[in-house]
Design a protein around this motif. Sequence first.
Motif, mmCIF file in Angstrom:
data_model
loop_
_atom_site.group_PDB
_atom_site.id
_atom_site.type_symbol
_atom_site.label_atom_id
_atom_site.label_comp_id
_atom_site.label_asym_id
_atom_site.label_seq_id
_atom_site.Cartn_x
_atom_site.Cartn_y
_atom_site.Cartn_z
ATOM 1 N N MET A 279 1.002 -1.223 -0.036
ATOM 2 C CA MET A 279 -0.020 0.038 0.056
ATOM 3 C C MET A 279 0.992 1.213 0.158
ATOM 4 O O MET A 279 1.856 1.057 0.585
ATOM 5 C CB MET A 279 -0.795 -0.168 1.248
ATOM 6 N N THR A 280 0.249 2.268 -0.515
ATOM 7 C CA THR A 280 0.889 3.579 -0.532
ATOM 8 C C THR A 280 0.025 4.632 -0.199
ATOM 9 O O THR A 280 -1.049 4.627 -0.655
ATOM 10 C CB THR A 280 1.607 3.887 -2.023
ATOM 11 N N TRP A 281 0.407 5.695 0.530
ATOM 12 C CA TRP A 281 -0.336 6.616 0.913
ATOM 13 C C TRP A 281 0.372 8.065 1.310
ATOM 14 O O TRP A 281 1.795 8.029 1.347
ATOM 15 C CB TRP A 281 -1.308 6.378 2.088
ATOM 16 N N SER A 282 -0.171 9.132 1.421
ATOM 17 C CA SER A 282 0.588 10.318 1.671
ATOM 18 C C SER A 282 -0.142 10.926 2.842
ATOM 19 O O SER A 282 -1.277 10.511 3.517
ATOM 20 C CB SER A 282 0.340 11.242 0.578
ATOM 21 N N GLY A 283 0.760 11.890 3.728
ATOM 22 C CA GLY A 283 0.263 12.387 4.625
ATOM 23 C C GLY A 283 0.857 13.742 4.766
ATOM 24 O O GLY A 283 1.889 13.973 4.080
ATOM 25 N N VAL A 284 0.435 14.501 5.523
ATOM 26 C CA VAL A 284 0.940 16.078 5.414
ATOM 27 C C VAL A 284 1.339 16.409 6.887
ATOM 28 O O VAL A 284 1.064 16.317 7.883
ATOM 29 C CB VAL A 284 -0.296 16.966 5.205
ATOM 30 N N ILE A 285 2.723 16.795 7.026
ATOM 31 C CA ILE A 285 3.429 17.111 8.184
ATOM 32 C C ILE A 285 3.641 18.494 8.397
ATOM 33 O O ILE A 285 3.611 19.138 7.430
ATOM 34 C CB ILE A 285 4.702 16.228 8.296
ATOM 35 N N GLY A 286 3.681 18.931 9.409
ATOM 36 C CA GLY A 286 3.905 20.448 9.902
ATOM 37 C C GLY A 286 5.236 20.535 10.184
ATOM 38 O O GLY A 286 5.538 20.315 11.132
#
Length: 385
Positions: A279-286
Motif C-alpha cells: 500500500m502507498t499513501w500520503s500524509g501532511v506533516i507540519g
Amino acid sequence: TVAAEENLLEDSQCREVESFDVFHDKGLYSQVKEMLSVYQKELPLEGSSYRTHEGDETFKNLQLSSKTVGCLSTRGGAIHPYRLVTGILERLLKSYSKNFYLFMHTPCTAIKTCPQGLYELSTPKGAIKTPHVVHATNAWVSHLLPGMRKRIVPVRAVMTAQVPRRGLGSSPGDKKPWTSTRSFTFYPGESLFAFDYLTQQTVKLGETDEESIWPAPRGELMFGGGFASNIKSTEDLANAEDSAWNEQTASYLGKVLSEYFEAKDGEDDKEEDKEEVEMTWSGVIGVSSDEMPWVGRVPEIVSGRKIPNEISGKESGEVEMVSPGEWIAAGYSGEGMVHAWLSGEALAEMVGGGPTNGLPSPFRIVEERWKRTGIEDLIVRLLSD
C-alpha cells in the motif's frame, strides 16, 4: 507507559526496539560521530546507550548492504500511533461521557474576541464560546493563526507498507531473529536532510483476535521518506493535498530497500527476493521553520486578535486557570510521536497555571523567535546542503 495503563499494548504494538542510523557516505558518518561525541560529553547518561557499528562482517550480520560505511544504534520505541490515539479517545469518551465530547467533521472556521473574557469559535454546527483556545492542528495551524504561515508549513510526505523479502529479519548463526525489534533511519547521501525511515509491524500468527477491530499484523515494513530522491524539488512544500502523492517519491520507495538490506533465504539462493509494496499513501506533516515545535501562549501579533479581558470572580467549583488566551502546540516536523506528548503536557500545565520547567526554552513561542525565523531560512538550508 500510557499504552500499558490503557490496556492498548497489543493493539498499538507499543514496544522497545533497537534503533539504527545507517550511513552510506563516509564524510557524513564522520561528522555525525563527532556530533555524537559532543552529545555524550554533555549528556553522559542519555548518551551511554549509543553504539557504533563498523566493518563488513558487522554489516553482514546486521543484514545491511555493502554500501554501508557505518551506523549508530541506541534504544528506541515503536508504536502504531493511530491505534494508540483512537484507543485513548475511545476510553475518554466512555469514562467521561458527561464532559468529554468529540465532534467529527466539525472544523473551526473562524475565531473572534468577545466581551466577557471569551472567544467565539464558528463551526458548521454552531458557535462555541470559551476563554481558552488551543491550536493543535499542526500543518493546518496557519488557517486560524495567519501569523504562523511562514513558521509552520505543510509538507506532503509519502509512506508505504511493504511485505519483506524472504530471509530479512533472520540472523546469521543461532542468533535470535530481529523481526519487529529494530527501526532504521537511512542516510544514503551527504545530507542529514535526505533520509528514509523504516519500522516493522509485529507478527501475529493464527487467526485474528475476535475482540480486535484491527487485522492481524504480518510484519509489514512501514517505510517512508524519499527525501533523498527529490530533495531539490519544492513540489511537496506547502502542499496540503493528501488525496494523492508524489509518484517519483513513491517509485523511489518501492525500489530503494534493495540498496539498504542484503538478505538471502538460504545459501543456495542466487538472487535475492525483493520487497512487495502492499500500500502507498500520503500524509501532511507540519514543518517548523527552525525545525523545533512551537509551544505556549500565542502573542497577539501572531493571532491578529486582541486577548479578551479577564472577568473577575469564578463560580464555585470552577477549575482555576490563567487569564484567557490562545495557545499552540504544533510544528513537530515529522517528529510528533517524539515531541507531541510532553509538549501537550507542558501546554496543559501552562493553561492550568502550573510550572513548565520541563519545556525546552527553544520550543517556546515568543515574539523574538517569531520575528527571527521564517520558512525562507529552511528552504535555503535544504537547497544548499
